[in-house]
Design a protein around this motif. Structure first.
Motif, PDB file in Angstrom:
ATOM      1  N   LYS B 217      -3.231  -1.704  25.468  1.00 61.21           N
ATOM      2  CA  LYS B 217      -2.923  -2.662  26.540  1.00 61.21           C
ATOM      3  C   LYS B 217      -2.669  -1.944  27.856  1.00 61.21           C
ATOM      4  N   MET B 218      -1.878  -0.881  27.808  1.00 61.23           N
ATOM      5  CA  MET B 218      -1.489  -0.201  29.040  1.00 61.23           C
ATOM      6  C   MET B 218      -2.686   0.438  29.728  1.00 61.23           C
ATOM      7  N   LEU B 219      -3.586   1.000  28.936  1.00 62.46           N
ATOM      8  CA  LEU B 219      -4.742   1.669  29.552  1.00 62.46           C
ATOM      9  C   LEU B 219      -5.781   0.644  29.996  1.00 62.46           C
ATOM     10  N   ARG B 220      -5.919  -0.442  29.241  1.00 67.18           N
ATOM     11  CA  ARG B 220      -6.919  -1.455  29.595  1.00 67.18           C
ATOM     12  C   ARG B 220      -6.602  -2.077  30.966  1.00 67.18           C
ATOM     13  N   VAL B 221      -5.329  -2.371  31.224  1.00 70.14           N
ATOM     14  CA  VAL B 221      -5.004  -2.991  32.524  1.00 70.14           C
ATOM     15  C   VAL B 221      -5.236  -2.038  33.687  1.00 70.14           C
TER      16      VAL B 221
END
Lengths: 318, 318
Positions: B217-221
């Motif tokens: 999630k953190m890298l995708r955003v």
């Protein structure tokens, strides 16, 4: 913290900035399906109520809404269409009140739908209107009309008071029934009264658990009493019709909950200014009594001077 | 808004003041009985968890806690003694973290106990650590140890993965079992990392739904990818023992939830400063990988260079 679907929120937290001359006012209210609303209420109305009851608290504190957080516990029975309608209702209500969704958390529950909204508002620094500020001699005001929502709830029930709901349903016009039902479903936070309250009131709270009980709460925390002229308590035409059909509707109106009107105390030399400011804001306020020193008792009397007592001090949710 | 019994709160709302050079960080997390905790968990531990999961969000944003609001939906089965123990647990946790209860709302529910806490914290203006700030080349760090809580939960269940709970219960020492159980019950928000994160990190989030899923999630955003060296993922001695007994415990540890550790990305030239600041704050941080440009895929590989995949991308609460 994860936002509800479709809101596009993507951080664990949100930032609230203030101007240096402002305080932030924060409030939280929770609603439970089957307690604060019916499972078959329209999802849009549930959203309007969840936000409205919180904005009503901000209005009573003379605060201007700036945003809110939503915690939503959903069960599997809520289909996507339900959630879409809820989200749309919430979006529309948020837009109408200029109070955007800042973030939230959506979780699963095996139990009833449960919503908790935390609302944020601003006041000039040091100027949140306290619940505790009533002073002897203050005039007691209430906004709007009292009892509509409680009667709207009664119309959907039969047992409290016995058979009152069916008697009213049988005796009232469709228009009145619709008015009371809508007032139960869709509270209207009196945010327009913010300036009048800030400039002229000593104390404020929102009427959520019944006028009689909430008035007692407000005066008790200030260690003062009060005298209320029950004939002055503002009732809508629909509520007046209900009382004409069955006198018990009056007690339901003044002890029942969900009004989301504002109760305020105002010094006598500010009374006319307060009334004028409210009128300019397009809101009705009615003087219903006066704050008294010497005890924390609240006396309710009618036009003849007889005092009234109420079986139910305060509203119990169904 | 009415405070829970015993807290002495008596207004509809609370005031939060800020210094002119501060922003307020706000976050909400809800917990449902039977979903996020067990009905027979000690009431003190439920309070510690409810506050802890919210303070963990503040920690991940590099914010200093200033207070919280509680919305509590209680059912009739909770006796007064339960509520007293819950309140005492909450009071003690609030005191330990310097984060007082500012207000709340207590309502009745026919369903499971549901708690929602809104926590407030401050950061220097404009300095909330975003979830979205990861940059290619950043090193990826995680605080504490991963998987203890997920294994603690597994020890109380039998079916996910099949029989892992009973295999671990039979094979592990009492001390290890107690450690994992306690980590599930009582999250420890890494607030002491606040300064290190604020001064040195590009992005931060708290690991609540499993390291693998939250990292994605953190890298995708941030529209970046990452490479994780799974051998570097910090495991407690107890978790290492669990993995030695049954290799499936590793996947549970890295995909399970409830860690409430901090995931952060740090530019390489700040890495030593970040590690030193964390050590000075008494907190362990471990470099587990690096942010990569070119895709939003996160690759997990072991010491041999083989890549690993996980059946469960992210944690599902029981």
């Amino acid at each position: 913290m994860a936002g509800p679907g479709g809101f596009g929120l993507r951080d664990d937290a949100a930032v609230v900035s203030l101007r240096p001359d402002e305080d932030l006012v924060v409030t939280v209210d929770a609603l439970v399906e089957g307690v604060h609303f019916f499972p078959d209420d329209p999802p849009e109305a549930i959203a309007v109520k969840a936000l409205g009851v919180n904005l009503s608290d901000l209005a009573a504190k003379a605060a201007e809404p700036t945003g809110f957080l939503l915690a939503l516990a959903l069960h599997d029975r809520h289909p996507a269409e339900w959630l879409a309608r809820f989200a749309e209702g919430l979006r529309a209500a948020a837009e109408m009140h200029g109070c955007p969704l800042l973030g939230g958390d959506t979780v699963r529950t095996p139990g009833p739908l449960t919503l908790s909204i935390t609302a944020f508002g601003t006041v000039p620094r040091g100027r949140m209107l306290p619940r505790t500020g009533a002073q002897p001699g203050d005039l007691i005001y209430v906004s709007g009309t009292i009892g509509d929502a409680a009667l709207g709830l009664t119309l959907r029930l039969n047992d409290d008071p016995p058979a009152l709901g069916s008697i009213l349903r049988a005796g009232m016009q469709a228009e009145d029934l619709a008015h009371l039902g809508d007032r139960y479903l869709r509270p209207r936070p009196r945010l327009a009264l913010r300036g009048a309250l800030r400039d002229h009131a000593h104390a404020g709270m929102d009427v959520s658990d019944g006028l009689v009980g909430d008035l007692r709460k407000m005066l008790r925390v200030a260690r003062v009493g009060g005298s209320i002229d029950t004939a002055r308590i503002p009732l809508s035409a629909a509520a007046q019709h209900a009382v004409a059909i069955d006198r018990r509707a009056f007690e339901t109106a003044v002890t029942g909950g969900d009004d989301y009107e504002i109760l305020a105390t105002v010094a006598p030399d500010h009374a006319l200014l307060f009334e004028r400011a409210a009128a300019e804001a397009g809101e009705r306020v009615t003087r219903i009594g006066q704050v008294l020193a010497g005890s924390d008792e609240v006396l309710f009397h009618d036009l003849s001077g007889s005092s009234l007592t109420f079986d139910r001090g305060s509203f119990q949710h169904f």
